[in-house]
Design a protein around this motif. Structure first.
Motif: not given
Length: 75
Positions: A28-48
């Motif tokens: 809903a707030v596109a400005g949050d996208a970078e933070d949200v995407a970074q969090e997803a990336m960090m979780r992927v790296l942790a899972r890797a």
């Protein structure tokens, strides 16, 4: 850092714009996208560290979608 983690990290960097676009379309707030995407990336790296991830972008999108659904359910 293992070679698998490095490969996953490189794939995420390569596909960062696609992940951001995916997240922006769903927020809903596109400005949050970078933070949200970074969090997803960090979780992927942790899972890797624990398991083989063959498509890091798809996995990051899945994590984001799952988290978003959990947040909707809690509202």
């Amino acid at each position: 850092m293992t070679s698998h983690e490095q490969e996953v990290g490189r794939a995420l960097v390569t596909h960062n714009r696609a992940l951001l676009a995916y997240v922006r379309r769903r927020l809903a707030v596109a400005g949050d996208a970078e933070d949200v995407a970074q969090e997803a990336m960090m979780r992927v790296l942790a899972r890797a560290r624990e398991t083989l991830i063959t498509d890091p972008l798809a996995y990051a999108c899945l994590l984001y979608t799952s988290d978003a659904a959990d947040e909707e359910d809690s509202v």
